[in-house]
Design a protein around this motif. Structure first.
Motif, short mmCIF file in Angstrom:
data_model
loop_
_atom_site.label_atom_id
_atom_site.label_comp_id
_atom_site.label_asym_id
_atom_site.label_seq_id
_atom_site.Cartn_x
_atom_site.Cartn_y
_atom_site.Cartn_z
N VAL A 81 -2.38 -7.29 -12.81
CA VAL A 81 -0.98 -7.58 -12.49
C VAL A 81 -0.60 -6.95 -11.14
O VAL A 81 -1.37 -6.16 -10.57
CB VAL A 81 -0.02 -7.12 -13.62
CG1 VAL A 81 -0.14 -8.04 -14.82
CG2 VAL A 81 -0.26 -5.68 -14.01
N TYR A 82 0.60 -7.32 -10.65
CA TYR A 82 0.95 -7.05 -9.27
C TYR A 82 0.86 -5.56 -8.88
O TYR A 82 0.33 -5.24 -7.82
CB TYR A 82 2.37 -7.58 -8.99
CG TYR A 82 2.61 -7.80 -7.52
CD1 TYR A 82 2.19 -8.97 -6.89
CD2 TYR A 82 3.23 -6.84 -6.74
CE1 TYR A 82 2.36 -9.17 -5.54
CE2 TYR A 82 3.41 -7.03 -5.38
CZ TYR A 82 2.99 -8.20 -4.80
OH TYR A 82 3.16 -8.39 -3.44
N PHE A 83 1.36 -4.68 -9.77
CA PHE A 83 1.37 -3.26 -9.36
C PHE A 83 -0.06 -2.75 -9.16
O PHE A 83 -0.29 -1.85 -8.34
CB PHE A 83 2.15 -2.40 -10.36
CG PHE A 83 1.45 -2.14 -11.66
CD1 PHE A 83 0.48 -1.15 -11.77
CD2 PHE A 83 1.76 -2.87 -12.80
CE1 PHE A 83 -0.17 -0.90 -12.96
CE2 PHE A 83 1.11 -2.62 -14.01
CZ PHE A 83 0.14 -1.64 -14.08
N MET A 84 -1.01 -3.30 -9.88
CA MET A 84 -2.41 -2.86 -9.74
C MET A 84 -2.96 -3.28 -8.37
O MET A 84 -3.66 -2.52 -7.70
CB MET A 84 -3.27 -3.45 -10.85
CG MET A 84 -2.87 -2.96 -12.22
SD MET A 84 -3.88 -3.72 -13.51
CE MET A 84 -3.18 -2.91 -14.95
N ALA A 85 -2.61 -4.51 -7.96
CA ALA A 85 -3.05 -4.99 -6.65
C ALA A 85 -2.38 -4.18 -5.54
O ALA A 85 -3.00 -3.86 -4.52
CB ALA A 85 -2.73 -6.47 -6.51
#
Ligand code: 13P
Ligand code: SF4
Length: 352
Positions: free
Chosen positions: A68-72
């Motif tokens: 998900v976005y926060f991981m990227a």
């Protein structure tokens, strides 16, 4: 359970061909919550802490993050200059991360510290880069479910009180494990603006009112009780994003890495006939299948994360096809990088 034998289709074949073409210039990372269709193409599988730790050692120019976005965003922060990070669907955001907006976090921290109290913000990695930047500017740090205990101990020593965000459950479960008394914990109510009450002023731990809808709403106390009734003497282990009421009734709670380790230990010891695991279902189903002939792994709930499921093999292929054109590349705002990195690096240093 789906017992179909896996037969590669044209999407898989195209992904394989593109991986071959890019060779050492491409690494695909995937979180354990991704579906099998995606996981089969991933080079490094891990939980959020393991994946963050692996980034600095990656030499490939292109990092495709299936998660998900926060991981990227975290991958962008830890990547080397010139490396590019891609996310196959930018709408794959985390519902919990959306519950803490940077402007609200900043406003709350300004109010809480206005009296001179030293409030250390501790932000769960499931949060936006903008929130991590606010936390970095206020001298705080990031934590993951694997190291929440070590990080909360650190934060409690550092300040008069800790603001734990966005997950009230991880905050409360970790505080309980450390013996922080219930009357020293306060759940903030942003709609009622309870920031100036006596309770808040005396608290050691202030909990942001966020949660994971998957772990909180879909995993219930009655399910734990039902399992214990049907399988007397067998254990239920859950992720600490589950509610404190659920965690209290379980036989263990911990990060994704902990849950996997517990299953592996149970298999190695061979003493348990069944073990119930309460976390995201793709991961639990893979464990069930992997150890089907050794132990009966039972999911507490068949709960998958709709945000994680936004990443599909088809979207991964589209990202790989558009790699040179920058399709799906993740960019982080330059001004946020330094303070956000500070909060992330603080965690990596404390937990080295
Ligand atoms: P981990 O930190 O265990 O990888 O969990 C991430 C997550 O999103 C849990 O819901
Ligand atoms: Fe976020 Fe919950 Fe999905 Fe994890 S399972 S990514 S916390 S919404």
């Amino acid at each position: 359970m789906d017992n179909k034998v896996y037969a590669p289709d044209s999407t898989d074949a195209h992904i394989d061909a593109l991986k071959k073409r890019y060779g050492g210039d491409l690494v695909i990372l995937g979180h354990h919550y991704q579906s099998d269709d995606v996981i089969r193409h991933v080079d490094i599988v891990g939980d959020s802490l393991e994946l963050a730790r692996r980034i600095p050692d990656i030499k490939a120019r292109n990092i495709v993050f299936c998660g998900v976005y926060f991981m990227a965003e975290s991958a962008c922060l830890l990547a080397r200059p010139g490396q590019r990070v891609f996310l196959p669907d930018h709408d794959a955001d985390c519902a919990m991360a959306r519950m803490a907006r940077a402007e609200d976090v900043e406003r709350v921290l300004e109010r809480l510290t206005s009296t001179g109290r030293r409030i250390v913000p501790l932000v769960y990695v499931n949060s936006s880069l903008a929130v991590k930047a606010v936390v970095g500017r206020f001298g705080g740090a990031v934590c993951t479910s694997s190291n929440a205990r070590i990080m909360l101990e650190w934060a409690l020593k550092e300040g008069d009180a800790v603001l734990f965000l966005p997950d009230r459950n991880l905050g409360c479960n970790t505080a309980r494990a450390l013996g922080v008394p219930a009357d020293k914990q306060v759940l903030l109510d942003l709609s009622r603006d309870n920031l100036d009450t006596e309770d808040v002023r005396k608290a050691k731990l202030l909990l942001w009112p966020g949660c994971c809808p998957i772990h909180e709403s879909l995993m219930k106390v009655e399910m734990v009780d039902a399992f214990h009734q049907h399988f007397p003497g067998c254990r239920v282990i859950v992720h600490p994003e589950c509610s404190p009421e659920v965690v209290e009734r379980c036989d263990g709670a911990g990060s994704t890495a902990y849950l996997i380790k517990e299953v592996e230990n149970a298999v190695a010891q061979g003493r348990e006939s069944a073990l119930c695991v309460g976390t995201e279902f793709h991961l639990v189903r893979r464990l069930m299948e992997k150890y089907a002939d050794r132990i009966n792994i039972i999911p507490l709930a068949q709960a998958t994360c709709p945000d994680m499921d936004r990443v599909t093999a088809e979207k991964l292929l589209a990202t790989l096809e558009g790699l040179d054109a920058g399709k799906g590349e993740v960019f982080v705002e330059e001004a946020l990088k330094a303070p956000a990195r500070e909060s992330l690096v603080r965690m990596l240093e404390i937990c080295r």
